[in-house]
Design an enzyme around this catalytic site. Structure first.
Site, PDB file in Angstrom:
ATOM      1  CB  SER A 129      -0.928   0.020   1.214  1.00  0.00           C
ATOM      2  OG  SER A 129      -1.734   1.186   1.191  1.00  0.00           O
ATOM      3  CE  LYS A 183      -2.732  -2.795  -0.471  1.00  0.00           C
ATOM      4  NZ  LYS A 183      -3.705  -2.680  -1.533  1.00  0.00           N
ATOM      5  CG  HIS A 186      -4.861  -1.077   3.815  1.00  0.00           C
ATOM      6  ND1 HIS A 186      -5.061  -0.598   2.537  1.00  0.00           N
ATOM      7  CD2 HIS A 186      -4.035  -0.175   4.414  1.00  0.00           C
ATOM      8  CE1 HIS A 186      -4.408   0.522   2.375  1.00  0.00           C
ATOM      9  NE2 HIS A 186      -3.774   0.806   3.500  1.00  0.00           N
ATOM     10  CG  ASN A 187      -7.023  -2.101  -0.627  1.00  0.00           C
ATOM     11  OD1 ASN A 187      -6.066  -1.754   0.058  1.00  0.00           O
ATOM     12  ND2 ASN A 187      -6.899  -2.399  -1.905  1.00  0.00           N
ATOM     13  CD  GLU A 190      -7.421   2.916  -0.279  1.00  0.00           C
ATOM     14  OE1 GLU A 190      -7.654   3.065  -1.501  1.00  0.00           O
ATOM     15  OE2 GLU A 190      -6.420   2.305   0.149  1.00  0.00           O
TER      16      GLU A 190
END
Length: 482
Positions: A129, A183, A186-187, A190
């Site tokens: 990222s 990840k 995480h996205n 986001e």
């Protein structure tokens, strides 16, 4: 012939930048791209003067690397990753390390890890990222897979990762697809963060009437606060400074209001449904992007579907302050949902995630880096079994103190017809989580009525079923209901 320390397959911008990052930190690189032209261009431009060697076949590429070979695959997720791995397998030796640095679905990574480990190779699925700039200057790295492989890679990864006050933004995440799972979440966070910021902008622009210069000032000031200091708030402030040279208008006003997505947000929602974790803010953010894609339908609908005529006539300064508080509370709910999903997935898939470390490696390099990640790390370091971030002392009182402003903002949005799906979903999450009794007792009664699904009682143990049709006669209906 001197061999190179590290190889990169795929020379799109992310691949190029990661390759240059590795080389800058003292590890000679070998590069390969399916298109010879891209390889030639890289070597003739950005790689000039670097300790880099180009290969034009995979056989040549593999021969350039010292053993155990360390190969980063930066090609499009899905079938291209599988195809690249299959082409490499006959050329590798036992113990060679393959790293998938793309946004792969974690179940694909699980499968690839099992396949390669059974063939005596080692595999790392690594979330990266930070975008193009992060890849070049220091990303947040989330490697999962074969632990022995990570130990070989650690000297390189700790050098190329973003550096923060308590170390490099990389750690071994866990086995199998753990890195790509973290990840993915995480996205998802986001997505939630970006939608919440968009809703705050909508309220400030179309309710409070702030122009671009004023929006820049507000977001720049918010970025100085402990609650909202973050990369996304920082770049939002920057966006409002840019003017369109063709029209003289703020460039943001000239951009089509239809957002794209690459799938990781939807994967997060799918996974949450699979393991049974509520992530309504992130779900609302994904849905909002889908709604935005109905551009032509919305243009036509706007001519026929009339909303409220009420306008805002309150104190603008006070309203801006309330929107700030609502944004902070909603962001905390989004992060709480993401961390709850990581906790449950760790249990379901055996990832053994350290949630405090996940928060720590997001402090630098990545898109969701924010000041309050220190508090999130501390919360999970203090209590690794914390059931929900909303219960952490670092956040509980802050949200309780701001909830009146939060509710006022959402009520105002409803009165003037501004959609705030992520703000609303966050408040609904908070209200649902804080209530000791929800109306699903009625849902259970309905399920038992039409499907004999049974229910539990609040006053005694056991599983029960009622013959609702025969007992629901007139004599059993309370007088007030007749």
């Amino acid at each position: 012939m001197t061999q190179q320390s590290f190889g990169v397959i795929g020379l799109a911008v992310m691949g190029e930048n990661l390759a240059l990052n590795v080389e800058r930190n003292g590890f000679p690189i070998a590069v390969y791209n399916r298109s010879r032209e891209k390889t030639d261009h890289f070597m003739a431009t950005r790689a000039v003067g670097k300790n880099a060697k180009a290969a034009y076949t995979l056989e040549e590429f593999v021969s350039l690397l010292e053993r155990p070979r360390k190969i980063l695959i930066m090609v499009k997720a899905g079938a291209p990753v599988d195809a690249t791995i299959e082409q490499l397998k006959p050329l590798l030796d036992e113990g060679d390390i393959l790293i998938d640095g793309g946004n792969s679905l974690f179940t694909d990574t699980q499968r690839r890890a099992q396949d390669l480990e059974s063939a005596k190779f080692t595999f790392i699925g690594m979330g990266v990222s930070g975008g193009e700039e992060g890849a070049l200057n220091g990303p947040s790295l989330m490697p999962g897979g074969t632990k022995q492989a990570y130990q070989y890679l650690e000297p390189i990864l700790t050098k190329i990762a973003a550096q923060v006050d308590d170390g490099p933004c990389v750690t071994y995440i866990g086995p199998g697809g753990a890195g790509h799972y973290v990840k993915m979440v995480h996205n998802g966070i986001e997505y939630g963060d970006m939608q919440l910021i968009a809703e705050a902008y909508d309220l400030l622009r179309n309710v409070a009437g702030l122009n671009a210069a004023q929006l820049h000032e507000v977001f720049a000031q918010w970025n100085t606060t402990e609650e909202l200091n973050s990369y996304l708030i920082e770049i939002t402030a920057d966006v409002f400074k840019v003017m369109d040279p063709d029209t003289g208008n703020p460039l943001v006003d000239m951009i089509m209001d239809a957002a794209g997505q690459k799938g990781t947000g939807r994967w997060t929602v799918d996974s949450a449904l699979e393991v049974g974790v509520a992530i309504p803010t992130i779900t609302a953010a994904v849905t909002a992007r889908i709604m935005s894609s109905y551009k032509q339908e919305r243009v036509e609908a706007a001519k026929q579907l009339v909303g409220p005529t009420a306008s805002f006539d309150g104190d603008v300064t006070a309203f801006v302050s309330k929107v700030r508080d609502a944004l902070y509370c909603s962001k905390m709910c989004s992060y709480a949902q993401g961390m709850a999903l990581l906790s449950k997935a760790s249990e379901v898939y055996g990832f053994e995630l350290n949630l405090g470390e996940c928060a720590r490696i997001w402090k630098g390099g990545c898109i969701i880096r924010a000041g309050f990640l220190n508090k999130i790390k501390h919360a999970f370091d203090e209590n690794p079994n914390l059931p929900n971030l909303l219960l952490a002392p670092e956040f509980k009182q802050s949200i309780l103190d701001r909830q009146t402003a939060w509710r006022d903002v959402i009520a105002t949005a409803a009165k003037v017809g501004i959609p705030v799906p992520a703000f609303s979903a966050s408040l609904d999450y908070f209200d649902s989580y804080r209530r000791d009794r929800l109306p699903q007792n009625l849902t259970q009664a309905q399920r038992d009525y039409f499907g004999a699904h049974t229910y539990e009682r609040v006053d005694k143990p056991g599983v029960y079923h009622t013959d609702w049709i025969h007992v629901a006669d007139e004599s059993n209906v309370p007088a007030m209901a007749k």
